[in-house]
Each structure stands twice: as C-alpha cells, then as structure tokens.
Design a protein around this motif. Structure first.
Motif, PDB file in Angstrom:
ATOM      1  N   ASP A  81       0.842  -1.196   0.000  1.00 49.86           N
ATOM      2  CA  ASP A  81       0.000   0.000   0.000  1.00 49.86           C
ATOM      3  C   ASP A  81       0.878   1.246   0.000  1.00 49.86           C
ATOM      4  N   THR A  82       1.933   1.201   0.805  1.00 51.04           N
ATOM      5  CA  THR A  82       2.924   2.274   0.837  1.00 51.04           C
ATOM      6  C   THR A  82       4.305   1.652   0.902  1.00 51.04           C
ATOM      7  N   ASP A  83       5.276   2.347   0.353  1.00 51.25           N
ATOM      8  CA  ASP A  83       6.664   1.873   0.363  1.00 51.25           C
ATOM      9  C   ASP A  83       7.532   3.098   0.596  1.00 51.25           C
ATOM     10  N   TYR A  84       8.094   3.201   1.802  1.00 47.28           N
ATOM     11  CA  TYR A  84       8.740   4.438   2.225  1.00 47.28           C
ATOM     12  C   TYR A  84      10.214   4.193   2.496  1.00 47.28           C
ATOM     13  N   ARG A  85      11.061   5.095   1.988  1.00 45.68           N
ATOM     14  CA  ARG A  85      12.504   4.965   2.199  1.00 45.68           C
ATOM     15  C   ARG A  85      12.869   5.617   3.533  1.00 45.68           C
ATOM     16  N   VAL A  86      13.185   4.789   4.498  1.00 47.69           N
ATOM     17  CA  VAL A  86      13.483   5.250   5.849  1.00 47.69           C
ATOM     18  C   VAL A  86      14.987   5.491   5.972  1.00 47.69           C
ATOM     19  N   GLY A  87      15.357   6.681   6.391  1.00 48.27           N
ATOM     20  CA  GLY A  87      16.764   7.012   6.528  1.00 48.27           C
ATOM     21  C   GLY A  87      17.240   8.039   5.526  1.00 48.27           C
ATOM     22  N   GLY A  88      16.325   8.550   4.713  1.00 52.25           N
ATOM     23  CA  GLY A  88      16.670   9.603   3.777  1.00 52.25           C
ATOM     24  C   GLY A  88      17.498   9.119   2.607  1.00 52.25           C
ATOM     25  N   ALA A  89      18.183  10.056   1.959  1.00 54.62           N
ATOM     26  CA  ALA A  89      19.006   9.729   0.803  1.00 54.62           C
ATOM     27  C   ALA A  89      20.355   9.173   1.254  1.00 54.62           C
ATOM     28  N   GLY A  90      20.973   8.397   0.361  1.00 53.05           N
ATOM     29  CA  GLY A  90      22.305   7.905   0.647  1.00 53.05           C
ATOM     30  C   GLY A  90      22.347   6.508   1.224  1.00 53.05           C
ATOM     31  N   ASP A  91      23.550   6.055   1.508  1.00 52.31           N
ATOM     32  CA  ASP A  91      23.785   4.710   2.020  1.00 52.31           C
ATOM     33  C   ASP A  91      23.223   4.573   3.434  1.00 52.31           C
ATOM     34  N   GLY A  92      22.708   3.385   3.734  1.00 44.69           N
ATOM     35  CA  GLY A  92      22.206   3.112   5.077  1.00 44.69           C
ATOM     36  C   GLY A  92      20.704   3.157   5.214  1.00 44.69           C
ATOM     37  N   ALA A  93      20.003   3.710   4.229  1.00 48.59           N
ATOM     38  CA  ALA A  93      18.543   3.775   4.292  1.00 48.59           C
ATOM     39  C   ALA A  93      17.939   2.435   3.883  1.00 48.59           C
ATOM     40  N   LYS A  94      16.693   2.207   4.291  1.00 46.46           N
ATOM     41  CA  LYS A  94      15.973   0.982   3.960  1.00 46.46           C
ATOM     42  C   LYS A  94      14.542   1.335   3.543  1.00 46.46           C
ATOM     43  N   TRP A  95      14.009   0.550   2.627  1.00 43.87           N
ATOM     44  CA  TRP A  95      12.621   0.720   2.205  1.00 43.87           C
ATOM     45  C   TRP A  95      11.711  -0.128   3.091  1.00 43.87           C
ATOM     46  N   VAL A  96      10.656   0.482   3.619  1.00 42.30           N
ATOM     47  CA  VAL A  96       9.739  -0.207   4.534  1.00 42.30           C
ATOM     48  C   VAL A  96       8.341  -0.228   3.933  1.00 42.30           C
ATOM     49  N   CYS A  97       7.811  -1.411   3.779  1.00 43.59           N
ATOM     50  CA  CYS A  97       6.464  -1.627   3.236  1.00 43.59           C
ATOM     51  C   CYS A  97       5.421  -1.424   4.331  1.00 43.59           C
ATOM     52  N   ASN A  98       4.374  -0.665   3.987  1.00 42.25           N
ATOM     53  CA  ASN A  98       3.242  -0.482   4.910  1.00 42.25           C
ATOM     54  C   ASN A  98       3.691  -0.081   6.312  1.00 42.25           C
ATOM     55  N   ILE A  99       4.488   0.959   6.368  1.00 44.94           N
ATOM     56  CA  ILE A  99       5.037   1.391   7.651  1.00 44.94           C
ATOM     57  C   ILE A  99       3.940   1.817   8.621  1.00 44.94           C
ATOM     58  N   HIS A 100       2.761   2.159   8.090  1.00 42.35           N
ATOM     59  CA  HIS A 100       1.651   2.560   8.954  1.00 42.35           C
ATOM     60  C   HIS A 100       1.160   1.409   9.824  1.00 42.35           C
ATOM     61  N   MET A 101       1.539   0.173   9.469  1.00 43.59           N
ATOM     62  CA  MET A 101       1.131  -0.984  10.256  1.00 43.59           C
ATOM     63  C   MET A 101       2.075  -1.256  11.422  1.00 43.59           C
ATOM     64  N   LEU A 102       3.186  -0.546  11.457  1.00 44.52           N
ATOM     65  CA  LEU A 102       4.177  -0.744  12.522  1.00 44.52           C
ATOM     66  C   LEU A 102       3.912   0.276  13.626  1.00 44.52           C
ATOM     67  N   THR A 103       3.116  -0.122  14.591  1.00 44.89           N
ATOM     68  CA  THR A 103       2.680   0.792  15.645  1.00 44.89           C
ATOM     69  C   THR A 103       2.976   0.201  17.026  1.00 44.89           C
ATOM     70  N   PRO A 104       3.172   1.044  18.030  1.00 41.99           N
ATOM     71  CA  PRO A 104       3.452   0.567  19.383  1.00 41.99           C
ATOM     72  C   PRO A 104       2.308  -0.284  19.930  1.00 41.99           C
ATOM     73  N   PRO A 105       2.642  -1.292  20.727  1.00 43.03           N
ATOM     74  CA  PRO A 105       4.004  -1.691  21.117  1.00 43.03           C
ATOM     75  C   PRO A 105       4.669  -2.489  19.999  1.00 43.03           C
ATOM     76  N   CYS A 106       5.876  -2.104  19.637  1.00 48.44           N
ATOM     77  CA  CYS A 106       6.606  -2.783  18.572  1.00 48.44           C
ATOM     78  C   CYS A 106       8.091  -2.746  18.890  1.00 48.44           C
ATOM     79  N   ARG A 107       8.821  -3.692  18.338  1.00 49.36           N
ATOM     80  CA  ARG A 107      10.241  -3.831  18.668  1.00 49.36           C
ATOM     81  C   ARG A 107      11.049  -4.060  17.392  1.00 49.36           C
ATOM     82  N   ILE A 108      12.129  -3.310  17.247  1.00 53.15           N
ATOM     83  CA  ILE A 108      13.010  -3.393  16.086  1.00 53.15           C
ATOM     84  C   ILE A 108      14.408  -3.798  16.541  1.00 53.15           C
ATOM     85  N   TYR A 109      14.991  -4.773  15.846  1.00 55.47           N
ATOM     86  CA  TYR A 109      16.389  -5.133  16.034  1.00 55.47           C
ATOM     87  C   TYR A 109      17.160  -4.650  14.806  1.00 55.47           C
ATOM     88  N   SER A 110      18.209  -3.861  15.044  1.00 53.94           N
ATOM     89  CA  SER A 110      19.009  -3.331  13.951  1.00 53.94           C
ATOM     90  C   SER A 110      20.469  -3.742  14.149  1.00 53.94           C
TER      91      SER A 110
END
Length: 292
Positions: A81-110
């Motif tokens: 539905d949405t595909d958003y580039r998280v981290g802005g321009a340049g190296d290190g960013a990632k594209w996240v699908c349907n980021i609106h579905m990622l809501t608290p409580p939620c946990r990310i391992y990086s």
C-alpha cells in the motif's frame, strides 16, 4: 488467461461481499486486495523461477564482474500500500512496506550501525517503536549513539551470527583480513534466538541487517526451518553481499525465505560499493514482508 479469470472471480466475490460484508470498498481494501496480490505474486514467481532454472543450466552468472548479474533473477513482486525509504538519501537507508502498520508496542532489532545511524533515527521518529541497535565492531563509539538520547533506543556491542561465538561473515575481497576479528569479537557473536533470550525478548517486529556478509549464516540458520523465525517478525530488511556466492546458493536462500511466508517487495543495488571497487555493485538491499 487463467490468471485473469481468477482475478475476475476475486473481484466478483468482493462485489457480493466477504463474510456477509456488503461493502465493495471494504472488501477490496482487505480480502480481495490481498487475494489479487497473492495470485499475481504466484504467477510472476512461477515465471521468475523458470528463468532461474534456465540460468542454472546455462552456466554461472557473474557476481560482480559483468552482466547479467545474479540479482537480475530476483525481482520484488509484492505490491505494498505504501513503500517508504526510511533514513533519507544515501547509504544506510531501507525501504519499509506499509510502515503505517508498525505501531506501538513494537520492537526493532538493527544490526550493523557504523558511526552514523540515519535509518535508526528515522524509524524511531516515524513509528515510536523500541529499537535495539547492535554492532560489535572494535573501536565503534556506541556511547555517542546513546548520548543522542533517542527515545526508545538502546545500543549494545553484540553481533549476529549463524552460530554463537563465531563470525559467520564471508571475507570481503576488498576488506581487511578476518583473523584478528575472529578472536576480538567472536565472543560477542550470537544467533538471533540466543541474543533475544539474552535480551529477555520473546518477539520482534522488524529485523534489519547490514553486517558485511554475515547475513548468509544468519539467514541460513533462520530459514532452514521456519520454526526458527522469531515470533511476530514481519519486516526483514537485509543488505545481501554477493561476494563468494554462487547462483545455486542464492536461489536456495530466496526459495526458503519465500517458503516461510515472506514476500520480496523491494530491491536496490548498492551503488556506493561501485565507487570503491570500480565494478558492478557487490551488494543489494532486499526487503521482505511476511504475509503468513
């Protein structure tokens, strides 16, 4: 023709209502939309697998020297539905699908932070999840990340591997020798499940990896058996390094990931590596979302 008939049948069913729901828009927004995507995904996946089998018979695809490249055979076929580039321009960013579905409580391992963390900063601002950042690289100043005071973020000198106490990373042909790293950070390496146990966590929602070739051992450990996948994991964002990698190995991995319910929705060759190697990209950003 068969695919079109199946798609038309889904639309007709949506017009009649799902589970007694008469609303066309609501049906298409949930059940029908998902069924259409899955039908298209299966059809296109069959075609892509046929191309992969053909390539395996013809001969080796070059990894980083000349086209056609391995990544030409693995295309993102899932529609978000949405595909958003998280981290802005340049190296290190990632594209996240349907980021609106990622809501608290939620946990990310990086995993894999380096000295700048645009993805981690951005994903925290967008989702307000808990974020746990890991990087065992000697000399990396994790304290500077902690001093940023990012709400919900914490950082640890641990690494991710296919086996505890070992570096499962493949040697970068353009990088430093691995021997001293093995003895220096080997004790800080954990499998994903054992690290979650160490952290006292039973679930994670998103797993991001940029660990310079170490992803192969991790992914093999996770997807050899779908039961090894952490509970709740729906987003898998990985920079896949293709040095010392054969096509058969890549096909096998992608088949396992798909078989565990993950759908590839984005692919982005890392062009920054081309500037260093003066050749084709050595690594590709892949992003999956789990649909089952």
């Amino acid at each position: 023709m068969k695919l079109m008939k199946e798609l038309q049948g889904v639309v007709r069913q949506s017009e009649q209502g799902f589970f007694g729901e008469p609303s066309f828009s609501q049906a298409m927004a949930s059940n029908a939309k998902h069924e259409v995507r899955e039908l298209l995904y299966r059809q296109l996946s069959d075609k892509m697998r046929a191309e992969q089998k053909k390539a395996l018979k013809v001969g080796p695809y070059h990894r980083i020297r000349s086209p056609p490249y391995i990544w030409d055979l693995f295309e993102p076929l899932w529609s978000c539905d949405t595909d958003y580039r998280v981290g802005g321009a340049g190296d290190g960013a990632k594209w996240v699908c349907n980021i609106h579905m990622l809501t608290p409580p939620c946990r990310i391992y990086s995993f894999g932070l380096s000295n700048f963390i645009p993805f981690e900063e951005d994903i925290l601002n967008l989702t307000h999840c808990e974020l746990y950042g890991f990087d065992p690289t000697p000399g990396l100043d994790l304290e500077s990340h902690r001093e940023r005071g990012l709400p919900g973020a914490s950082f640890y000198p641990y690494g991710l591997s296919g086996r505890d106490g070992e570096i499962s990373r493949r040697k970068d042909p353009y990088d430093i020798d691995m021997d001293w790293l093995e003895s220096t950070i080997g004790p800080s390496m954990f499998t994903l499940q054992n690290l979650m146990d160490k952290m006292g966590h039973h679930t994670i929602d998103m797993l991001k990896m940029d660990i310079e070739g170490g992803e192969w051992g991790v992914l093999d450990n996770m997807f050899t058996n779908c039961a090894n996948i952490p509970e709740g994991l729906h987003w898998l964002l990985v920079e896949v390094h293709l040095w010392h990698t054969e096509l058969e190995e890549v096909v096998s991995l992608f088949t396992k990931v798909e078989g565990c319910g993950f759908r590839l929705y984005h692919k982005e060759p890392n062009l920054y590596s081309s500037e260093v190697t003066s050749s084709a990209p050595c690594c590709v950003e892949y992003a999956w979302i789990r649909m089952s």
